[in-house]
Design an enzyme around this catalytic site. Structure first.
Site, PDB file in Angstrom:
ATOM      1  CD  GLU A 245      41.644 -22.623 -13.962  1.00 33.86           C
ATOM      2  OE1 GLU A 245      41.812 -23.379 -12.985  1.00 33.86           O
ATOM      3  OE2 GLU A 245      40.878 -21.648 -13.945  1.00 33.86           O
TER       4      GLU A 245
ATOM      5  CG  ASN B 254      40.025 -21.093 -20.987  1.00 34.79           C
ATOM      6  OD1 ASN B 254      40.069 -20.042 -21.633  1.00 34.79           O
ATOM      7  ND2 ASN B 254      39.262 -21.255 -19.910  1.00 34.79           N
TER       8      ASN B 254
ATOM      9  CG  HIS C 180      38.164 -14.612 -14.156  1.00 30.04           C
ATOM     10  ND1 HIS C 180      36.788 -14.514 -14.266  1.00 30.04           N
ATOM     11  CD2 HIS C 180      38.484 -15.876 -14.551  1.00 30.04           C
ATOM     12  CE1 HIS C 180      36.303 -15.678 -14.701  1.00 30.04           C
ATOM     13  NE2 HIS C 180      37.304 -16.512 -14.885  1.00 30.04           N
TER      14      HIS C 180
ATOM     15  CD  GLU D  50      36.750 -18.989 -17.537  1.00 27.75           C
ATOM     16  OE1 GLU D  50      36.859 -18.673 -16.339  1.00 27.75           O
ATOM     17  OE2 GLU D  50      37.030 -20.130 -17.955  1.00 27.75           O
TER      18      GLU D  50
ATOM     19  CG  ASP E 293      34.699 -11.931 -13.931  1.00 34.49           C
ATOM     20  OD1 ASP E 293      35.935 -11.811 -13.827  1.00 34.49           O
ATOM     21  OD2 ASP E 293      34.071 -12.903 -13.438  1.00 34.49           O
TER      22      ASP E 293
HETATM   23  C1  XIL Z   1      33.507 -21.229 -11.623  1.00 34.25           C
HETATM   24  C2  XIL Z   1      31.997 -21.064 -11.640  1.00 34.25           C
HETATM   25  O1  XIL Z   1      31.684 -19.791 -12.092  1.00 34.25           O
HETATM   26  C3  XIL Z   1      31.464 -21.292 -10.263  1.00 34.25           C
HETATM   27  O2  XIL Z   1      30.047 -21.221 -10.267  1.00 34.25           O
HETATM   28  C4  XIL Z   1      31.914 -22.633  -9.757  1.00 34.25           C
HETATM   29  O3  XIL Z   1      31.539 -22.772  -8.462  1.00 34.25           O
HETATM   30  C5  XIL Z   1      33.423 -22.760  -9.824  1.00 34.25           C
HETATM   31  O4  XIL Z   1      33.854 -22.495 -11.131  1.00 34.25           O
HETATM   32  N1  XIL Z   1      37.855 -20.346 -14.090  1.00 34.25           N
HETATM   33  C6  XIL Z   1      37.134 -21.299 -14.775  1.00 34.25           C
HETATM   34  C7  XIL Z   1      35.709 -21.485 -14.466  1.00 34.25           C
HETATM   35  O5  XIL Z   1      37.660 -21.887 -15.717  1.00 34.25           O
HETATM   36  O6  XIL Z   1      35.281 -22.799 -14.682  1.00 34.25           O
HETATM   37  C8  XIL Z   1      35.372 -21.046 -13.078  1.00 34.25           C
HETATM   38  O7  XIL Z   1      33.973 -21.115 -12.929  1.00 34.25           O
HETATM   39  C9  XIL Z   1      35.886 -19.655 -12.809  1.00 34.25           C
HETATM   40  C10 XIL Z   1      37.378 -19.617 -12.942  1.00 34.25           C
END
Ligand code: XIL
Length: 386
Positions: A191, A232, A268, A296, A298
């Protein structure tokens, strides 16, 4: 390694895994065709829609052999982020082993676990995930070395620029070196961009300037020359101001010789909508000569869950996987978890949920079958992966 021997090795690993792991879980009854259309009915076995894969190359899976049995022989990673449920819930553990050929520890490789106090490294939790992956023939993706979420001691304002740079170097190098040869790829920087599409105003940028990104990649490369190094980010799935910025950043840094090997798209998916430009965007990054990965995935939905939403979700899962399968530079599709029972969405997005391919009781949802059928179709007819 030549593609043929890579495939042979994957197949051996899959065979071994399928032999030791056989867990029956409940099944959903909606099936997704390769074009994303949804059919009601069906059973727990592989889709009758998909032509039978050639046994010599992509052997037909059994329901107990999981997504990985389809994905692995065809050269694509299918992964999930795992959390500590792995150590308390046997079903979670069995599904994680059966379904995926790679894993990402969801939290324990983050700074607050790895180095909670200056110079005090805590690799034990990460070691347990790596051991699990090794027992099950899975690759590990490391998440993440440099991010703005850090323990308070890191942001201590009294530290000079040189001191903070040394803190970062030590963290990156000690961590990568600890798992050298065992963690195959890393999100080196997570990020780096803000919503305004400029570099995110974090402690690293403020104190070290934009060079922190190049430095982190160079340090990671030194610590493990074979690890695949990713940058990422989120909200970069379509062609937009933020992904444009990342595109230019990656192009510029690579032109300067910075060892960025890949771009991770968190994916996401919000509002149950994937941008129209998703495929074209992945392609333009691939054309830079880097790998791309869905890191990641979802797909959250407004609650309550309805059949229509499940089907729409399934079509999005299929579309993401298909885009990756069609792009030789696309390494893997990793989901941010695999069961709705343990998703960060439940905590972070009130009123939304059910984002993953298995429901709360580890039953396969339409999204699961969408992934399954997309892989089965690819196994049957992908010149690209053979
Ligand atoms: C999230 C985890 O899933 C949670 O359990 C934690 O509390 C916070 O982080 N982007 C990312 C991840 O790069 O590291 C994040 O993960 C979700 C968003």
């Amino acid at each position: 390694m030549p593609a043929a021997s890579r495939r042979a090795m994957w197949w051996l690993v899959s065979l071994a895994t399928a032999a030791v792991v056989a867990v029956a879980v409940g099944v959903a009854v909606t099936r997704i065709a390769d074009d994303g259309t949804v059919r009601a009915g069906g059973d727990s076995g592989p889709s009758s829609m998909a032509p039978a894969p050639s046994p010599s190359v992509c052997p037909a899976p059994t329901p107990a052999s999981g997504l990985r049995a389809l994905a692995t022989p065809c050269g694509i990673g299918v992964g999930a982020a795992l959390n500590d449920t792995l150590f308390s819930d046997q079903t979670y553990r069995e599904v994680a082993a059966r379904e995926f050929n790679r894993i990402t520890p969801e939290s324990v490789l983050k700074w607050s676990t790895i180095e909670p106090r200056p110079g005090e490294f805590n690799f034990g939790p990460g070691d347990a995930y790596v051991a699990f992956a090794e027992e099950n023939g899975q690759r590990v993706h490391g998440h993440t070395l440099v991010w703005h979420y850090v323990p308070q001691w890191v942001t201590d304002a009294s530290r000079s620029r040189d001191e903070l740079r040394e803190v970062l170097r030590r963290h990156v190098q000690r961590t990568v070196a600890h798992w050298r040869g065992r963690i195959a790829s890393w999100d080196v920087v997570n990020e780096p961009l803000g919503d305004d599409a400029d570099l995110y105003d974090n402690v690293w940028l403020r104190t070290l300037g934009p060079d922190y990104i190049a430095d982190a990649f160079r340090w990671a490369r030194e610590a493990d020359p074979d690890a695949v190094l990713f940058i990422n980010d989120f909200d970069i799935e379509g062609i937009n101001a933020k992904s444009d910025r990342l595109y230019h950043l990656v192009r510029t840094l690579r032109a300067q010789g910075v060892p960025i090997d890949g771009v991770g798209f968190q994916t996401h998916v919000a509002k149950m909508t994937l941008p129209d430009t998703f495929e074209a965007n992945l392609r333009r990054f691939a054309d830079l000569g880097v790998r791309v990965a869905i890191t990641e995935l979802d797909v959250r939905m407004p609650l309550p869950v309805t059949q229509q939403r499940l089907e729409r979700q399934a079509a999005i899962y299929a579309r993401v996987l298909r885009a990756c399968l069609r792009l030789p530079a696309c390494d893997a599709v990793t989901m941010w978890g695999f069961t709705d029972a343990h998703s960060w969405i439940n905590r972070e997005f009130p009123g939304q949920g059910a984002p993953l391919p298995f429901d709360d009781a580890y039953r396969r949802k339409p999204a699961y079958w969408a992934l399954h059928d997309t892989l089965a179709a690819a196994a049957a007819d992908t010149p690209r992966r053979r």
